[in-house]
Design an enzyme around this catalytic site. Structure first.
Site, PDB file in Angstrom:
ATOM      1  N   PHE A  38     -15.274   4.221   7.722  1.00 28.90           N
ATOM      2  CA  PHE A  38     -13.854   4.513   7.506  1.00 28.90           C
ATOM      3  C   PHE A  38     -13.465   4.531   6.030  1.00 28.90           C
ATOM      4  CE2 PHE A  38     -13.958  -0.157   8.312  1.00 28.90           C
ATOM      5  CZ  PHE A  38     -13.376  -0.615   7.127  1.00 28.90           C
TER       6      PHE A  38
ATOM      7  N   HIS B 188      -1.666  -5.529   1.443  1.00 30.62           N
ATOM      8  CA  HIS B 188      -2.888  -6.318   1.227  1.00 30.62           C
ATOM      9  C   HIS B 188      -2.488  -7.730   0.814  1.00 30.62           C
ATOM     10  CE1 HIS B 188      -6.660  -7.805  -0.383  1.00 30.62           C
ATOM     11  NE2 HIS B 188      -5.951  -8.241  -1.403  1.00 30.62           N
TER      12      HIS B 188
ATOM     13  N   ASN C 259      -2.030  -0.040   6.930  1.00 32.04           N
ATOM     14  CA  ASN C 259      -1.447  -1.294   7.413  1.00 32.04           C
ATOM     15  C   ASN C 259      -0.536  -1.965   6.389  1.00 32.04           C
ATOM     16  OD1 ASN C 259      -3.462  -2.121   5.708  1.00 32.04           O
ATOM     17  ND2 ASN C 259      -4.565  -3.367   7.203  1.00 32.04           N
TER      18      ASN C 259
ATOM     19  N   THR D  41      -5.294  -7.595  10.501  1.00 30.87           N
ATOM     20  CA  THR D  41      -5.676  -6.303   9.907  1.00 30.87           C
ATOM     21  C   THR D  41      -5.221  -5.108  10.745  1.00 30.87           C
ATOM     22  OG1 THR D  41      -7.629  -7.427   9.049  1.00 30.87           O
ATOM     23  CG2 THR D  41      -7.659  -5.027   8.998  1.00 30.87           C
TER      24      THR D  41
ATOM     25  N   LYS E  25       0.832  -1.197   0.000  1.00 26.21           N
ATOM     26  CA  LYS E  25       0.000   0.000   0.000  1.00 26.21           C
ATOM     27  C   LYS E  25       0.881   1.267   0.000  1.00 26.21           C
ATOM     28  CE  LYS E  25      -3.818  -2.406   2.317  1.00 26.21           C
ATOM     29  NZ  LYS E  25      -4.851  -2.370   3.387  1.00 26.21           N
TER      30      LYS E  25
ATOM     31  N   ARG F  62      -0.778 -14.363   4.567  1.00 24.41           N
ATOM     32  CA  ARG F  62      -1.568 -13.737   5.645  1.00 24.41           C
ATOM     33  C   ARG F  62      -0.787 -13.799   6.968  1.00 24.41           C
ATOM     34  NH1 ARG F  62      -6.311 -10.814   4.246  1.00 24.41           N
ATOM     35  NH2 ARG F  62      -6.919 -11.132   6.392  1.00 24.41           N
TER      36      ARG F  62
ATOM     37  N   GLU G  30      -8.799 -11.434  -7.643  1.00 28.99           N
ATOM     38  CA  GLU G  30      -7.981 -10.220  -7.488  1.00 28.99           C
ATOM     39  C   GLU G  30      -6.853 -10.176  -8.522  1.00 28.99           C
ATOM     40  OE1 GLU G  30      -7.012 -10.234  -3.272  1.00 28.99           O
ATOM     41  OE2 GLU G  30      -9.077  -9.712  -2.755  1.00 28.99           O
TER      42      GLU G  30
ATOM     43  N   TYR H 242     -12.520  -3.241  -2.716  1.00 22.68           N
ATOM     44  CA  TYR H 242     -12.947  -3.093  -1.333  1.00 22.68           C
ATOM     45  C   TYR H 242     -14.467  -3.018  -1.201  1.00 22.68           C
ATOM     46  CZ  TYR H 242      -8.147  -2.652   0.350  1.00 22.68           C
ATOM     47  OH  TYR H 242      -6.844  -2.908   0.699  1.00 22.68           O
TER      48      TYR H 242
HETATM   49  P1  IDP Z   1      -7.503  -7.399   5.535  1.00 22.51           P
HETATM   50  O1  IDP Z   1      -6.765  -6.334   4.725  1.00 22.51           O
HETATM   51  O2  IDP Z   1      -6.699  -7.811   6.725  1.00 22.51           O
HETATM   52  O3  IDP Z   1      -7.965  -8.543   4.682  1.00 22.51           O
HETATM   53  P2  IDP Z   1     -10.284  -6.483   5.557  1.00 22.51           P
HETATM   54  O4  IDP Z   1     -11.251  -6.798   6.644  1.00 22.51           O
HETATM   55  O5  IDP Z   1     -10.451  -7.168   4.244  1.00 22.51           O
HETATM   56  O6  IDP Z   1      -8.818  -6.698   6.146  1.00 22.51           O
HETATM   57  O7  IDP Z   1     -10.358  -4.911   5.349  1.00 22.51           O
HETATM   58  C1  IDP Z   1      -9.763  -4.340   4.216  1.00 22.51           C
HETATM   59  C2  IDP Z   1      -8.956  -3.129   4.629  1.00 22.51           C
HETATM   60  O8  IDP Z   1      -9.857  -2.150   5.163  1.00 22.51           O
HETATM   61  C3  IDP Z   1      -7.935  -3.353   5.734  1.00 22.51           C
HETATM   62  O9  IDP Z   1      -6.704  -3.848   5.274  1.00 22.51           O
HETATM   63  C4  IDP Z   1      -7.793  -1.951   6.283  1.00 22.51           C
HETATM   64  O10 IDP Z   1      -6.940  -1.180   5.424  1.00 22.51           O
HETATM   65  C5  IDP Z   1      -9.198  -1.407   6.167  1.00 22.51           C
HETATM   66  N1  IDP Z   1      -9.938  -1.570   7.429  1.00 22.51           N
HETATM   67  C6  IDP Z   1     -10.545  -2.691   7.891  1.00 22.51           C
HETATM   68  N2  IDP Z   1     -11.141  -2.475   9.082  1.00 22.51           N
HETATM   69  C7  IDP Z   1     -10.915  -1.165   9.360  1.00 22.51           C
HETATM   70  C8  IDP Z   1     -11.278  -0.311  10.466  1.00 22.51           C
HETATM   71  O11 IDP Z   1     -11.942  -0.707  11.434  1.00 22.51           O
HETATM   72  N3  IDP Z   1     -10.855   0.996  10.384  1.00 22.51           N
HETATM   73  C9  IDP Z   1     -10.129   1.477   9.337  1.00 22.51           C
HETATM   74  N4  IDP Z   1      -9.764   0.709   8.294  1.00 22.51           N
HETATM   75  C10 IDP Z   1     -10.146  -0.592   8.310  1.00 22.51           C
HETATM   76 MG    MG Z   2      -9.339  -8.545   3.142  1.00 22.88          MG
END
Ligand code: IDP
Ligand code: MG
Length: 148
Positions: free
Chosen positions: A58, A118, A115, A92, A10, A86, A129, A50
């Site tokens: 958010f 991805h 974070n 996450t 990212k 993962r 994807e 997404y």
């Molecule tokens: P992942 O990236 O670990 O698979 P997902 O649940 O698929 O997590 O969420 C996609 C992305 O959305 C996350 O990587 C993060 O950047 C963002 N995200 C998820 N939950 C939150 C939150 O509670 N606050 C802000 N951003 C979030």
């Molecule tokens: Mg995800």
């Protein structure tokens, strides 16, 4: 069986200069990087990627962040690559990610969306994807030339 997964560094990871370190960690797990690219995303592809969080409060801030700079999309290949990546990434929320994981070591502990990386969450989503970002229809377990 070897499988493919879709990985994307990212904008925060790119800006912090972490591409080389992340590539090193992927290789040290025994995975291959079959293709990689550096590009800026469009809002359209991001909304599609997404879709599962698009209606969350958010999302607008996250979308702005994801469009703020270059990303590094990759196709990673190896035994158990989806799950293995993962584990390398960590959970996450970087604040909950253990030291030694990419998110634990480099993710923003306050701003959840920053974070660093991805990774696909299932074999099925990995193929979706990869097609979305590289326009390639792959099957797990099959070897491809990738333009060589
Ligand atoms: P992942 O990236 O670990 O698979 P997902 O649940 O698929 O997590 O969420 C996609 C992305 O959305 C996350 O990587 C993060 O950047 C963002 N995200 C998820 N939950 C939150 C939150 O509670 N606050 C802000 N951003 C979030
Ligand atoms: Mg995800």
């Amino acid at each position: 069986m070897k499988e493919y997964t879709y990985i994307m560094i990212k904008p925060d990871g790119v800006r912090m200069g972490l591409t080389e370190e992340i590539v090193r960690r992927i290789h040290s797990k025994g995975f291959e990087i079959k293709l990689f690219d550096v590009r800026k995303l469009t809002g359209e592809v991001l909304d599609e990627h997404y879709a599962h969080v698009k209606d969350r409060d958010f999302y607008p801030e996250m979308k702005e962040f994801m469009l703020s700079d270059y990303v590094v999309p990759m196709i990673v290949y190896g035994e158990n690559a989806v799950q293995g990546m993962r584990e390398l990434m960590g959970p996450t929320k970087s604040a909950e990610a253990p030291t030694g994981t990419i998110r634990g070591d480099y993710g923003n502990k306050e701003i959840v969306n920053q974070n660093v990386i991805h990774g696909s969450d299932s074999q099925e989503n990995a193929l979706i994807e990869i097609e979305r970002f590289f326009g390639l229809k792959l099957n797990h377990g099959e070897e491809y030339n990738f333009g060589k």
